[in-house]
Design a protein around this motif. Sequence first.
Motif, mmCIF file in Angstrom:
data_model
loop_
_atom_site.group_PDB
_atom_site.id
_atom_site.type_symbol
_atom_site.label_atom_id
_atom_site.label_comp_id
_atom_site.label_asym_id
_atom_site.label_seq_id
_atom_site.Cartn_x
_atom_site.Cartn_y
_atom_site.Cartn_z
ATOM 1 N N HIS A 89 38.015 35.951 -48.358
ATOM 2 C CA HIS A 89 38.221 35.006 -47.262
ATOM 3 C C HIS A 89 37.559 33.658 -47.554
ATOM 4 N N ALA A 90 37.792 32.709 -46.667
ATOM 5 C CA ALA A 90 37.419 31.310 -46.901
ATOM 6 C C ALA A 90 35.912 31.112 -47.025
ATOM 7 N N TRP A 91 35.521 30.181 -47.883
ATOM 8 C CA TRP A 91 34.115 29.868 -48.137
ATOM 9 C C TRP A 91 33.402 29.369 -46.892
ATOM 10 N N VAL A 92 34.156 28.801 -45.945
ATOM 11 C CA VAL A 92 33.530 28.248 -44.745
ATOM 12 C C VAL A 92 33.032 29.345 -43.802
ATOM 13 N N THR A 93 33.499 30.567 -44.000
ATOM 14 C CA THR A 93 33.178 31.652 -43.067
ATOM 15 C C THR A 93 31.676 31.918 -42.937
#
Length: 201
Positions: A89-93
């Motif tokens: 999943h996205a790095w921003v999570t």
Amino acid sequence: MTVESVTYNRITSPRNLINVGVFTAVYFVVLFAGGMLGILNPVMVLLGALAGTVVNAMVCMLYVAKTRALGAYTLLGLVIGLLMVATGHAWVTPILSTGLGLLADLITRAGGYTRTSTNALGFAVFSVWCVGPVLPVLWGSEEYFADMARRMGQDYADTFRELATPAVIGGWVVLVFLVAFGCALVGVRVLHKHFERAGVA
């Protein structure tokens, strides 16, 4: 019990570190089970997250009652965020989940970990982190949907593209917040009625 009479604990105590490990594992299993519903249909990506939020409300209410320490949500958010990145999943999570975890910690501590409204609000704020994995839709949609097509098929990706508009994502975040708050209120009542009487919390 008044806020002033609450005994605060250290999150770094051996007992609380064990609590962090146990409850993080339970939280992730529930989250993963809800996420698996997304295999069935793109709509279930959003509904599965809601289902996980419903169950995890009770998990987190018991977690707060067992730890009563600043940092409980922050560590939960950090570990869950890193696990989400590890599963693609996205790095921003983890940035979002850790930041909201810290905010949830401050809210629950303000209520002394015993006030129903602040415990429920803390969980609701924390639960909004689940938007993290779909945030790339807003700034890198082509890459996001290309990757989804490779993993789930082009039809699945096209359907999710039609669904995941900014308006839908925004409405879903509000719904997650409201469902989390409501389920946490119920969770606190269940905690008081059953777990505290049994000496579990």
